[in-house]
Scaffold this active site. Structure first.
Site, short mmCIF file in Angstrom:
data_model
loop_
_atom_site.label_atom_id
_atom_site.label_comp_id
_atom_site.label_asym_id
_atom_site.label_seq_id
_atom_site.Cartn_x
_atom_site.Cartn_y
_atom_site.Cartn_z
N TYR A 20 0.85 -1.18 0.00
CA TYR A 20 0.00 0.00 0.00
C TYR A 20 0.88 1.24 0.00
O TYR A 20 1.73 1.41 0.88
CB TYR A 20 -0.93 0.02 1.22
CG TYR A 20 -1.85 1.21 1.20
CD1 TYR A 20 -3.01 1.18 0.44
CD2 TYR A 20 -1.55 2.36 1.90
CE1 TYR A 20 -3.85 2.28 0.38
CE2 TYR A 20 -2.40 3.46 1.85
CZ TYR A 20 -3.54 3.41 1.09
OH TYR A 20 -4.37 4.49 1.03
N HIS A 59 -4.79 5.11 -2.50
CA HIS A 59 -6.00 5.93 -2.61
C HIS A 59 -5.64 7.29 -3.17
O HIS A 59 -4.57 7.83 -2.86
CB HIS A 59 -6.68 6.10 -1.25
CG HIS A 59 -7.38 4.87 -0.79
ND1 HIS A 59 -6.76 3.89 -0.07
CD2 HIS A 59 -8.67 4.45 -0.97
CE1 HIS A 59 -7.63 2.91 0.18
NE2 HIS A 59 -8.79 3.24 -0.35
#
Length: 102
Positions: A20, A59
């Site tokens: 991530y 994101h």
């Protein structure tokens, strides 16, 4: 660039990891100099060498067209929209982008 990362297990039954990217940014004055591209290329190279890492995720704020286009150039795809992802910025919504490595 020295790239280090932490992975997250996809499930308890597998050793597969997803990486991530929490933050990747370049100050406005230094954009268009390929600094972001070099950083992301190093991250992707490092992740690809670890056979346990199967996916890279991040994101991006839904109105950040420049960042979305940047990641798409590297093969990321928009997987979902997450309403209310950000707590202190507007708009608070984000897209989750992902790229499978294997």
């Amino acid at each position: 660039i020295n790239a280090e990362y932490m992975g997250e297990r996809l499930s308890k039954d597998t050793e597969e990891l997803k990486l991530y990217i929490m933050t990747l940014g370049v100050l406005a004055a230094y954009r268009r100099l390929k600094i972001g591209s070099v950083m992301l290329e190093k991250i992707m190279e490092t992740a690809s060498q670890d056979l346990a890492v199967h996916e890279v995720q991040l994101h991006v704020q839904t109105n950040n067209d420049e960042a979305i286009a940047f990641y798409k150039r590297f093969g990321f795809t928009v997987e979902e929209e997450v309403k209310g992802y950000y707590k202190r910025i507007e708009p608070p919504d984000a897209f989750m982008l992902s790229k499978k490595l294997r």
